[in-house]
Motif scaffolding. Sequence first.
Motif, PDB file in Angstrom:
ATOM      1  N   GLY A   1       0.768  -1.329   0.094  1.00  0.00           N
ATOM      2  CA  GLY A   1       0.012   0.030  -0.040  1.00  0.00           C
ATOM      3  C   GLY A   1       0.832   1.233  -0.041  1.00  0.00           C
ATOM      4  O   GLY A   1       2.008   1.507   0.217  1.00  0.00           O
ATOM      5  N   GLY A   2       0.184   2.325  -0.177  1.00  0.00           N
ATOM      6  CA  GLY A   2       0.921   3.564  -0.203  1.00  0.00           C
ATOM      7  C   GLY A   2       1.014   4.236  -1.585  1.00  0.00           C
ATOM      8  O   GLY A   2       1.591   3.388  -2.260  1.00  0.00           O
TER       9      GLY A   2
ATOM     10  N   GLY B   1      -5.894   5.114  -2.851  1.00  0.00           N
ATOM     11  CA  GLY B   1      -5.858   4.804  -1.430  1.00  0.00           C
ATOM     12  C   GLY B   1      -5.186   5.488  -0.748  1.00  0.00           C
ATOM     13  O   GLY B   1      -5.238   6.387   0.315  1.00  0.00           O
ATOM     14  N   GLY B   2      -3.914   5.223  -1.060  1.00  0.00           N
ATOM     15  CA  GLY B   2      -2.742   5.977  -0.141  1.00  0.00           C
ATOM     16  C   GLY B   2      -2.270   5.426   1.081  1.00  0.00           C
ATOM     17  O   GLY B   2      -1.494   5.872   1.721  1.00  0.00           O
ATOM     18  N   ARG B   3      -3.252   4.559   1.652  1.00  0.00           N
ATOM     19  CA  ARG B   3      -2.861   4.208   3.017  1.00  0.00           C
ATOM     20  C   ARG B   3      -1.801   3.135   3.004  1.00  0.00           C
ATOM     21  O   ARG B   3      -2.110   1.792   2.540  1.00  0.00           O
ATOM     22  CB  ARG B   3      -4.139   3.305   3.616  1.00  0.00           C
ATOM     23  N   ALA B   4      -0.903   3.200   3.841  1.00  0.00           N
ATOM     24  CA  ALA B   4       0.269   2.016   4.024  1.00  0.00           C
ATOM     25  C   ALA B   4       0.100   1.650   5.431  1.00  0.00           C
ATOM     26  O   ALA B   4      -0.178   2.164   6.341  1.00  0.00           O
ATOM     27  CB  ALA B   4       1.543   2.982   3.527  1.00  0.00           C
ATOM     28  N   THR B   5       0.549   0.336   5.457  1.00  0.00           N
ATOM     29  CA  THR B   5       0.752  -0.289   6.848  1.00  0.00           C
ATOM     30  C   THR B   5       2.119   0.241   7.281  1.00  0.00           C
ATOM     31  O   THR B   5       3.078   0.341   6.810  1.00  0.00           O
ATOM     32  CB  THR B   5       1.075  -1.832   6.578  1.00  0.00           C
TER      33      THR B   5
END
Lengths: 536, 536
Positions: free
Chosen positions: B392-393, B397-401
């Motif tokens: 992700g990232g 969405g742009g959301r990273a763990t």
Amino acid sequence: MAPIDPDAVHPLLPTPYRFTNGTATLRVDPGRFAFTLAAATAPSEVLSAALARYRRIMFAWGSGSSPATAATTLTDCSVSVANSSDGSFQLGDDESYSLRVAADADCRLSARTVWGALRGLETLSQLVEYSPSDRWYELRKAPWQIDDKPAFVSRGVMVDTARHWLSVPALLRQIDALAYSRMNTLHWHASDEDAFPMGSTAFPALAARGSYASAVGVSAGLYSVADQEAVVQYARMRGVRVVLELDLPGHASSWALARPDLFATWRFLGQLIAEFGARFPDRVMHFGGDEVDASVRAWMREQGATDLRDVYVHFERRLHAAAAEHGKEVQTWADAFRRVHNASAHGRGPPLPRTAIAQEWGRWDEAGRAEMAAVVRSGGRAVRSSGFYFDGGYSTGGRATVWEEVINAQLVPPGLSAEEESRVLGAEACLWGEVADELFLDQKLWLRASVLAERLWTPHATIAAYCHHKPCSFDNRDLQPRMVKNRCRLVQRGILAQPYNTQIIPDRSRWQQCELWLPQNWSRRGAAGTAAVYMY
Amino acid sequence: MAPIDPDAVHPLLPTPYRFTNGTATLRVDPGRFAFTLAAATAPSEVLSAALARYRRIMFAWGSGSSPATAATTLTDCSVSVANSSDGSFQLGDDESYSLRVAADADCRLSARTVWGALRGLETLSQLVEYSPSDRWYELRKAPWQIDDKPAFVSRGVMVDTARHWLSVPALLRQIDALAYSRMNTLHWHASDEDAFPMGSTAFPALAARGSYASAVGVSAGLYSVADQEAVVQYARMRGVRVVLELDLPGHASSWALARPDLFATWRFLGQLIAEFGARFPDRVMHFGGDEVDASVRAWMREQGATDLRDVYVHFERRLHAAAAEHGKEVQTWADAFRRVHNASAHGRGPPLPRTAIAQEWGRWDEAGRAEMAAVVRSGGRAVRSSGFYFDGGYSTGGRATVWEEVINAQLVPPGLSAEEESRVLGAEACLWGEVADELFLDQKLWLRASVLAERLWTPHATIAAYCHHKPCSFDNRDLQPRMVKNRCRLVQRGILAQPYNTQIIPDRSRWQQCELWLPQNWSRRGAAGTAAVYMY
């Protein structure tokens, strides 16, 4: 969603201002191809170097294997420039050009300035594509007629060499990437609390004591005067401004390592502006001005001052005056504008001069938009970085700016006159250095900065037209395939841009796996064409 | 928050099971240092190579300059191994070791197996630190007494060579990074809809037609049999399992390019398992089993089957049986377990064998936890990847763990018996290939996978104790400085891990800018010690 063939759309990023094209495919012969200068065009060092450079870029895979087809072959392109002055590219210089590639392979590039010619050469180089399976070069969708100019005059990225020192080749790579995106500004956030890495003839102790070199005990970690000159010259050859930022007064604790008496002497600042202002020929210098902290309080004590706001406002006004004495216009973070503006509104002294440029970095909410509107309404100029911080992701918070936010961004606050709008100069993507060293720099900036390039160069109406579903998102079938191609181009030219999501591309397309057809000797191609990708 | 000096805490990541240490600093002499094998220790190829390798790793900056201090100097370390078998590391093999470094520099490493000795050598190598300002090596906080073993038996990362082909050196680099993190599993997601890049002696057409090599028209883009053997051997030497995944039946459309009759023949699958099962000696093979799609429907038509669920369940059961004939245990994504389990519960045939391993990849919500609990209660084994997708990232969405989610993750569902808990084998960070090629692989996996290593190796009570403010977050003063040091170690050893946020470190600390003191010849040090960092 059905996959998108990246060859179905045109290969250009950013999209030109105006263009038409056809369906013919021309062959391009790397062995015979030559640029010819129109007779009326005066010689220019910048232009000559660019012609040689773009020939290398276009034909990076070597001489290929001549195909036995009867297709029309492009063998030369005529270049004409009305004004060959090439001292240094400055904000507002003309970047327009016209490029025609006829069906019979007649190719003509014309521009008013060498800077416009540079932008046109980049466009031509994006039209010439290498096919790894044919081992040959071609120019598709001819004939082309392109009349191009940017929507905004300032289109840049900011890098931060205070939190992580970045090697000179890493800086040059970013200048390359800017040129490949028809962007024109490298904002060099050189110093901060963490370090002062800039060598100086007048004040060598600043870097000797304030750089990482001194902390780690190694010779790397600071920029010699020659390093700084090399960056400026490399940028000049590519039509890129280098806007130097020496962050004052908030983030200057690294300076105090060498000069605890620093803020007490305006003479010191004048000498510093004189030296760095001469080395960095851009008319604009950036002096930070954000997040004022304890170092200013120390100065206040020495000055016997008591009101922090008044001291700060006084400092900013004097800074602008000192810069003006050396022919410089001052860019700062918007904090400085806001505070001086507030003081003026309450009858405490004059506003900043009209040459001031305020860089917005807070939220792009109603207050942020109102602040930018106030800047340009008062006669000042503004650059937007709000929402364009590219350092997020992977660390606390986890949220990264995504390309959709960039392409859909509103750049001009509503309700301005056309004259006021013209003082919104453009935007900058900022990459702060806490979480980005030179091993992670390319991926964090690019590909997203390429999307910012499209947003800043291409007319808003064009973007609105290809975003059939608004806002532009994952289903966009114009920008996305061009992002895929652009990422390939950047990697093949030595910029380690992040891959775009391959889910949108047909399985086993060559565009899904462009790392498999990098030019020969790719690993030895650094930013400068000679050094390794990483200089160590 | 006040800055943290990374030297204030111990340098180990992961934290050992049990350790005590003191405050003395020993000098380490790179010219004299030698490992000595205890008399009772039988020779082992893996151990001998590891001793030579760790000597190189510890002294990567060369011979240094001997300081004129009277400090005690470490000049050798005795290594003893009870059982020198080194055929291949398998799930559950003993990885424990004891390491003692006395105040008088007496150093003893002992382990039951060569694999335990490898983990102990990694720990010793993390204790020996190079100081760039002194140009010398030291071992701080002696005496050390470490008794170590992992909390979970399976600690790994998954890479995906179907969406982007990854060069062999890029794979070897990940094996290095696993060893540097005392992790033990490389899950190689080799094939998918997008491509089948695995060369095969029995079925060469699979890769000849299904790989990127064929699509792009270049010779790179597939793994020869020799490439695959090299990866397995490189991993064996470092105590890392390579779990091969051939994704069936959902993601296998790339296979059909060569074998449209594929799913009609169990004989084909048996031969494939025989060939790849022999080449990859790990007892576990992974067969995907997720996201069943149209290719299965095609097979159903051929088989005259009508109920998709029944066909799928039938397929999974036969796959397990076929693998068992070749001595293999089967890991799949949890979908396969869930569907067969549901069929069994409704009286439609037997459950999967107890050797099955279900890899959880959905949300780690109540349903996800319940699914894992059901797997281990029914006698099966489970690995968690839920929440550990690292791709992700930066894209939609742009959301990273983020690392905080990793260190705070619950790994074992509540309410299990100790015996059931023991069948939760561990976890895997997954890096899907759509947005990660080999130029972006290291940064996306590391540093976050190093935090997963801590979560999986270190007892939960230890982590809970140093997380004074729960959950562990940006204010943690034990893990964070070790992440900083570990990131430096990884970069200095050739893994391009992402920088940790330097805001937590004192200004101009050498740990803020470790790229400035990389070992000599760093750019020429690839994963294998000879190749370039990138193989092209």
